[in-house]
Design an enzyme around this catalytic site. Structure first.
Site, PDB file in Angstrom:
ATOM      1  N   LYS A  93       0.831  -1.218   0.000  1.00 40.34           N
ATOM      2  CA  LYS A  93       0.000   0.000   0.000  1.00 40.34           C
ATOM      3  C   LYS A  93       0.859   1.259   0.000  1.00 40.34           C
ATOM      4  CE  LYS A  93      -3.794  -2.392   2.305  1.00 40.34           C
ATOM      5  NZ  LYS A  93      -3.093  -3.680   2.561  1.00 40.34           N
ATOM      6  N   ARG A  94       1.826   1.292  -0.885  1.00 34.78           N
ATOM      7  CA  ARG A  94       2.715   2.436  -0.984  1.00 34.78           C
ATOM      8  C   ARG A  94       2.046   3.567  -1.774  1.00 34.78           C
ATOM      9  NH1 ARG A  94       5.045  -0.301   2.646  1.00 34.78           N
ATOM     10  NH2 ARG A  94       7.261  -0.750   2.567  1.00 34.78           N
TER      11      ARG A  94
END
Length: 279
Positions: A93-94
């Site tokens: 979830k960058r």
């Protein structure tokens, strides 16, 4: 892995199961704690037990980062152990400004950097296209963009109505899906849609008819596999349905791998029926 290769795996295995490797050292069976690397020993046993039924594996990066350097070592060994025929997802979830996203992309896609070589990574879209496009620069790699999640707080932003001078207001998650498809095609872009959001899944499939959807929330979170399959399956498969806790922690005893296999096989058998019924 290409779109067609992933689709072929789904129909060869009659499964669209993704096993989430959210491995918590505090939940490992006690007999593994004497291993040199208990997390990898656990993951290895889970992979061995479920590889006949899973088309994908999704390590949640937070569970490994929290252990420091030792966790990254366990992650790298786990990734290398996953069979080549299985699609791999770095659930990270960058999302950051472009040059930082470029480094995140190198971390998960360039084996000469951090030693990792995932097929895909989950990405948050909040900062816009220039935070996502660095991940799309890697040929053969996928971005899995957060679209509509299952958590209670999803209503804080994802359902907010966006006004428009030329069209009726629509929720933010719809705008994310429509806008992101200008950045990449369905051969490189997937969307995360929580399994408990089935009331919206039909609309999402209309907006993204050809994209794969990664759907967490089946199993311990209570999402309906039947509803997700009915609304989300396509001729090419189109779904990766993730199960984590229901498989990983089906047992905390010596039989943990056998019980994990039973859970995965049960899901695969259900999925095989839906592939016939709903495609």
């Amino acid at each position: 892995m290409t779109y067609s290769e992933l689709s072929d795996q789904i129909f060869q295995k009659q499964s669209y199961l993704c096993v989430g490797l959210d491995t918590d050292p505090r939940k490992l069976p006690p007999h593994l704690l004497t291993e040199k690397d208990p997390v990898f020993a656990f993951n290895k046993a889970i992979i061995d037990a479920t590889a006949d039924f899973a088309v994908s594996y999704k390590p949640n990066i937070a569970f490994y980062e929290a252990q420091g350097p030792r966790g990254w070592e366990s992650l790298q060994k786990t990734l290398e152990y996953i069979p080549d025929r299985c699609f791999t997802i770095a659930d990270a979830k960058r999302g950051d400004i472009g040059n930082t996203s470029d480094l995140y992309a190198r971390t998960f896609f360039d084996p000469t950097a951090a030693g990792l070589n995932f097929d895909s990574v989950t990405v948050a879209p909040y900062m816009g296209h220039d935070s996502v496009t660095p991940f799309l620069a890697y040929e053969g790699k996928w971005v899995i963009l957060l679209a509509l999640t299952s958590n209670a707080g999803s209503a804080d932003f994802q359902y907010q109505q966006l006004a428009s001078e030329t069209a009726a207001p629509k929720p933010l998650f719809e705008n994310v899906i429509e806008t992101a498809q200008r950045w990449a095609g369905p051969d490189q872009l997937m969307f995360v849609v929580g399994a408990t959001q089935t009331s919206e899944l039909e609309r999402i499939r209309q907006l993204a008819p050809d994209n794969f959807l990664l759907v967490p929330g089946v199993g311990a979170q209570g999402g309906s596999l039947a509803d997700v399959s009915r609304l989300g399956l396509t001729k090419g498969g189109g779904l990766l349905v993730n199960a984590s806790r229901s498989i990983l922690y089906a047992s905390s005893g010596l039989d943990f791998a056998e019980r994990a296999r039973d859970e995965a096989q049960q899901l695969r058998e259900e999925m095989a029926g839906y592939l016939v019924q709903f495609r």
